[in-house]
Motif scaffolding. Structure first.
Motif, PDB file in Angstrom:
ATOM      1  N   TYR A 112       0.825  -1.206   0.000  1.00 13.94           N
ATOM      2  CA  TYR A 112       0.000   0.000   0.000  1.00 13.94           C
ATOM      3  C   TYR A 112       0.861   1.259   0.000  1.00 13.94           C
ATOM      4  O   TYR A 112       0.499   2.269  -0.628  1.00 13.94           O
ATOM      5  CB  TYR A 112      -0.969  -0.016   1.185  1.00 13.94           C
ATOM      6  N   VAL A 113       1.999   1.217   0.701  1.00 19.76           N
ATOM      7  CA  VAL A 113       2.897   2.380   0.671  1.00 19.76           C
ATOM      8  C   VAL A 113       3.346   2.639  -0.769  1.00 19.76           C
ATOM      9  O   VAL A 113       3.286   3.776  -1.258  1.00 19.76           O
ATOM     10  CB  VAL A 113       4.115   2.164   1.588  1.00 19.76           C
ATOM     11  N   GLY A 114       3.772   1.587  -1.468  1.00 22.71           N
ATOM     12  CA  GLY A 114       4.187   1.752  -2.853  1.00 22.71           C
ATOM     13  C   GLY A 114       3.068   2.270  -3.735  1.00 22.71           C
ATOM     14  O   GLY A 114       3.276   3.165  -4.583  1.00 22.71           O
ATOM     15  N   ALA A 115       1.869   1.725  -3.539  1.00 21.90           N
ATOM     16  CA  ALA A 115       0.724   2.159  -4.340  1.00 21.90           C
ATOM     17  C   ALA A 115       0.397   3.626  -4.091  1.00 21.90           C
ATOM     18  O   ALA A 115       0.108   4.389  -5.029  1.00 21.90           O
ATOM     19  CB  ALA A 115      -0.490   1.285  -4.031  1.00 21.90           C
ATOM     20  N   TYR A 116       0.462   4.052  -2.842  1.00 23.32           N
ATOM     21  CA  TYR A 116       0.081   5.423  -2.522  1.00 23.32           C
ATOM     22  C   TYR A 116       1.158   6.425  -2.912  1.00 23.32           C
ATOM     23  O   TYR A 116       0.851   7.599  -3.182  1.00 23.32           O
ATOM     24  CB  TYR A 116      -0.294   5.537  -1.045  1.00 23.32           C
ATOM     25  N   ILE A 117       2.413   5.999  -2.953  1.00 22.65           N
ATOM     26  CA  ILE A 117       3.440   6.868  -3.512  1.00 22.65           C
ATOM     27  C   ILE A 117       3.124   7.130  -4.981  1.00 22.65           C
ATOM     28  O   ILE A 117       3.231   8.260  -5.469  1.00 22.65           O
ATOM     29  CB  ILE A 117       4.837   6.247  -3.337  1.00 22.65           C
ATOM     30  N   ALA A 118       2.705   6.069  -5.688  1.00 25.87           N
ATOM     31  CA  ALA A 118       2.321   6.227  -7.093  1.00 25.87           C
ATOM     32  C   ALA A 118       1.116   7.149  -7.242  1.00 25.87           C
ATOM     33  O   ALA A 118       1.057   7.982  -8.164  1.00 25.87           O
ATOM     34  CB  ALA A 118       2.026   4.865  -7.712  1.00 25.87           C
ATOM     35  N   VAL A 119       0.141   7.040  -6.350  1.00 26.52           N
ATOM     36  CA  VAL A 119      -1.066   7.864  -6.409  1.00 26.52           C
ATOM     37  C   VAL A 119      -0.748   9.332  -6.119  1.00 26.52           C
ATOM     38  O   VAL A 119      -1.238  10.241  -6.799  1.00 26.52           O
ATOM     39  CB  VAL A 119      -2.115   7.336  -5.402  1.00 26.52           C
ATOM     40  N   LEU A 120       0.102   9.573  -5.117  1.00 28.47           N
ATOM     41  CA  LEU A 120       0.403  10.941  -4.708  1.00 28.47           C
ATOM     42  C   LEU A 120       1.405  11.627  -5.628  1.00 28.47           C
ATOM     43  O   LEU A 120       1.382  12.850  -5.786  1.00 28.47           O
ATOM     44  CB  LEU A 120       0.943  10.943  -3.272  1.00 28.47           C
ATOM     45  N   GLY A 121       2.302  10.857  -6.221  1.00 27.99           N
ATOM     46  CA  GLY A 121       3.308  11.435  -7.103  1.00 27.99           C
ATOM     47  C   GLY A 121       4.495  12.003  -6.361  1.00 27.99           C
ATOM     48  O   GLY A 121       5.636  11.637  -6.595  1.00 27.99           O
ATOM     49  N   ARG A 122       4.250  12.889  -5.420  1.00 36.66           N
ATOM     50  CA  ARG A 122       5.288  13.441  -4.549  1.00 36.66           C
ATOM     51  C   ARG A 122       4.923  13.115  -3.114  1.00 36.66           C
ATOM     52  O   ARG A 122       3.776  13.265  -2.721  1.00 36.66           O
ATOM     53  CB  ARG A 122       5.381  14.961  -4.735  1.00 36.66           C
ATOM     54  N   ILE A 123       5.913  12.701  -2.338  1.00 38.24           N
ATOM     55  CA  ILE A 123       5.623  12.287  -0.968  1.00 38.24           C
ATOM     56  C   ILE A 123       6.594  12.991  -0.007  1.00 38.24           C
ATOM     57  O   ILE A 123       7.801  12.991  -0.237  1.00 38.24           O
ATOM     58  CB  ILE A 123       5.701  10.749  -0.828  1.00 38.24           C
ATOM     59  N   ASP A 124       6.048  13.604   1.035  1.00 38.12           N
ATOM     60  CA  ASP A 124       6.870  14.320   2.016  1.00 38.12           C
ATOM     61  C   ASP A 124       7.167  13.491   3.253  1.00 38.12           C
ATOM     62  O   ASP A 124       8.238  13.641   3.848  1.00 38.12           O
ATOM     63  CB  ASP A 124       6.164  15.617   2.435  1.00 38.12           C
ATOM     64  N   ALA A 125       6.237  12.625   3.673  1.00 41.63           N
ATOM     65  CA  ALA A 125       6.464  11.847   4.890  1.00 41.63           C
ATOM     66  C   ALA A 125       5.573  10.621   4.906  1.00 41.63           C
ATOM     67  O   ALA A 125       4.455  10.636   4.366  1.00 41.63           O
ATOM     68  CB  ALA A 125       6.204  12.701   6.135  1.00 41.63           C
ATOM     69  N   VAL A 126       6.090   9.571   5.519  1.00 41.04           N
ATOM     70  CA  VAL A 126       5.302   8.389   5.869  1.00 41.04           C
ATOM     71  C   VAL A 126       5.157   8.397   7.377  1.00 41.04           C
ATOM     72  O   VAL A 126       6.161   8.505   8.100  1.00 41.04           O
ATOM     73  CB  VAL A 126       5.978   7.089   5.402  1.00 41.04           C
ATOM     74  N   VAL A 127       3.927   8.302   7.866  1.00 36.54           N
ATOM     75  CA  VAL A 127       3.641   8.413   9.290  1.00 36.54           C
ATOM     76  C   VAL A 127       3.102   7.084   9.807  1.00 36.54           C
ATOM     77  O   VAL A 127       2.116   6.559   9.268  1.00 36.54           O
ATOM     78  CB  VAL A 127       2.621   9.531   9.568  1.00 36.54           C
ATOM     79  N   PHE A 128       3.734   6.553  10.842  1.00 40.50           N
ATOM     80  CA  PHE A 128       3.278   5.336  11.507  1.00 40.50           C
ATOM     81  C   PHE A 128       2.556   5.717  12.798  1.00 40.50           C
ATOM     82  O   PHE A 128       3.045   6.545  13.572  1.00 40.50           O
ATOM     83  CB  PHE A 128       4.459   4.427  11.859  1.00 40.50           C
ATOM     84  N   THR A 129       1.397   5.079  13.044  1.00 39.94           N
ATOM     85  CA  THR A 129       0.661   5.324  14.282  1.00 39.94           C
ATOM     86  C   THR A 129      -0.121   4.080  14.650  1.00 39.94           C
ATOM     87  O   THR A 129      -0.078   3.064  13.952  1.00 39.94           O
ATOM     88  CB  THR A 129      -0.246   6.560  14.155  1.00 39.94           C
ATOM     89  N   GLY A 130      -0.857   4.128  15.761  1.00 34.36           N
ATOM     90  CA  GLY A 130      -1.577   2.958  16.261  1.00 34.36           C
ATOM     91  C   GLY A 130      -0.653   2.096  17.111  1.00 34.36           C
ATOM     92  O   GLY A 130       0.566   2.283  17.145  1.00 34.36           O
TER      93      GLY A 130
END
Length: 378
Positions: free
Chosen positions: A289-307
């Protein structure tokens, strides 16, 4: 202003009171096993009366407003709603979309209205934050009448958590949220990922129900829809049996017998191959999903982990981030294992894409949303 936040489940009520001037918790607790044999309380009414007594004993008086967590708001609610008869009726109409959650949320609202007459109450919906998703993300490839007549579509959940950590990330990075592209990963017993562009959710892993998406404690996440028909035909399982199987007996629990990641990892360390596979599958699905959403967003500033898992399992974070260097994901494994009470930043020094661990606080976000809705209406 003092705001009481209520999260009413079928057999429990979690509560917290926030002093909004400092946004601090003044009191909180849990009453569970409501209506169960051996439980303290026979009904939600009795439980809320007990909460009132606890607050009085703690010297807390003058509740100004109440914020309620409501799981499913369908397409009707794109933001928190001041509760009136029409809102109650609409939440009731959403019960077919969330039969395990909305009835309990609704009972909490109706009991609170009786016990706190005259105090404004606000419904904050898990689905509302994701109502900014475009049709290309929220529609299923099904006949259009199923969407038009029955609202069959993807809604997403954990919206208050994704919204809260996105706001916290912007504050920590000293950036305007409107200028940030984020991937937020809420990893606990229930898990979901979200792609957030400029503060708005544009995609998320959960679907029409919380079953879609990532591997979870007891939920299977993404599977071939034809499995439903195969299991019914080959094993004789009914539709209810299959629903229970996918929601309550699958995920980590189905793979290795336990649904808590701490227990999974303990078994994996002891050499249990089923637990090793369960941990690997969990991280692998998140990575996809991280890879897929990088593709969707195009530019990515941060990945945030929570929970619970995202905040406390350094090895899951390391597995998710491994082999994503082509996307600019460069974890510092020493920093990843550091212990901090606040926000943890664990990318390598020269990396521009930030890797953050941000503790979630859904109750505080519900209190904030309640205050904003009351201010908007004042």
């Amino acid at each position: 202003m003092k705001i009481l936040v209520l999260n009413a489940g079928s057999s429990s009520i979690k509560y917290q009171v926030f002093g909004m001037d400092e946004q601090q918790v003044l009191a909180g607790g849990l009453i569970d096993r409501i209506g169960e044999a051996g439980g303290e309380m026979a009904s939600h009414h009795e439980a809320l009366e007990q909460i009132i007594q606890r607050l009085q004993a703690a010297g807390i008086a003058g509740i100004d407003a109440i914020g309620h967590r409501v799981v499913h708001g369908g397409e009707h609610f794109k933001q928190p709603a001041l509760i009136d008869a029409a809102v109650v009726d609409t939440i009731r109409a959403m019960i077919p979309l969330a039969p395990l959650h909305n009835p309990a949320n609704l009972e909490g609202i109706e009991v609170a209205q009786r016990l706190f007459p005259g105090i404004p109450q606000v419904a904050v919906f898990d689905t509302a934050f994701h109502q900014t998703m475009p049709p290309v993300a929220f529609r299923y490839a099904l006949p259009v009448e199923l969407y038009q007549q029955h609202k069959v579509r993807r809604y997403g959940f954990h919206g208050t958590s994704h919204q809260y950590v996105a706001q916290q990330a912007a504050a920590y990075l000293q950036r305007d949220l409107a200028d940030l592209n984020l991937i937020t990963l809420h990893l606990g017993n229930g898990c979901s990922a979200a792609a957030i562009a400029g503060g708005k959710s544009i995609d998320t892993s959960m679907g029409m129900t919380p079953l879609e998406g990532l591997v979870m404690g007891t939920r299977c996440g993404d599977i071939d829809p034809a499995l439903h028909f195969y299991l019914h035909r080959e094993t004789g399982l009914s539709a209810d049996d299959v629903e229970s199987l996918f929601n309550k007996k699958s995920g980590l629990k189905g793979l290795c017998g336990v649904g808590d990641m701490r227990e999974v990892q303990a078994l994996a360390d002891s050499g249990d191959t089923d637990a090793q596979l369960a941990e690997a599958m969990f991280a692998y699905r998140v990575k996809k999903y991280v890879g897929a959403y990088i593709a969707v967003l195009g530019r990515i500033d941060a990945v945030v982990f929570t929970g619970g898992i995202g905040e406390h399992s350094a090895r899951i974070r390391a597995q998710v981030c491994a082999n994503l260097q082509v996307f600019g994901v460069h974890p510092d494994l020493d920093r990843n294992t550091a212990h901090t009470a606040g926000i943890l930043e664990f990318q390598q020094e020269a990396a521009t894409l930030k890797l953050l661990v941000i503790p979630t606080n859904e109750e505080l976000e519900i209190a904030r949303s309640t205050a904003r809705e009351l201010l908007r209406r004042s």
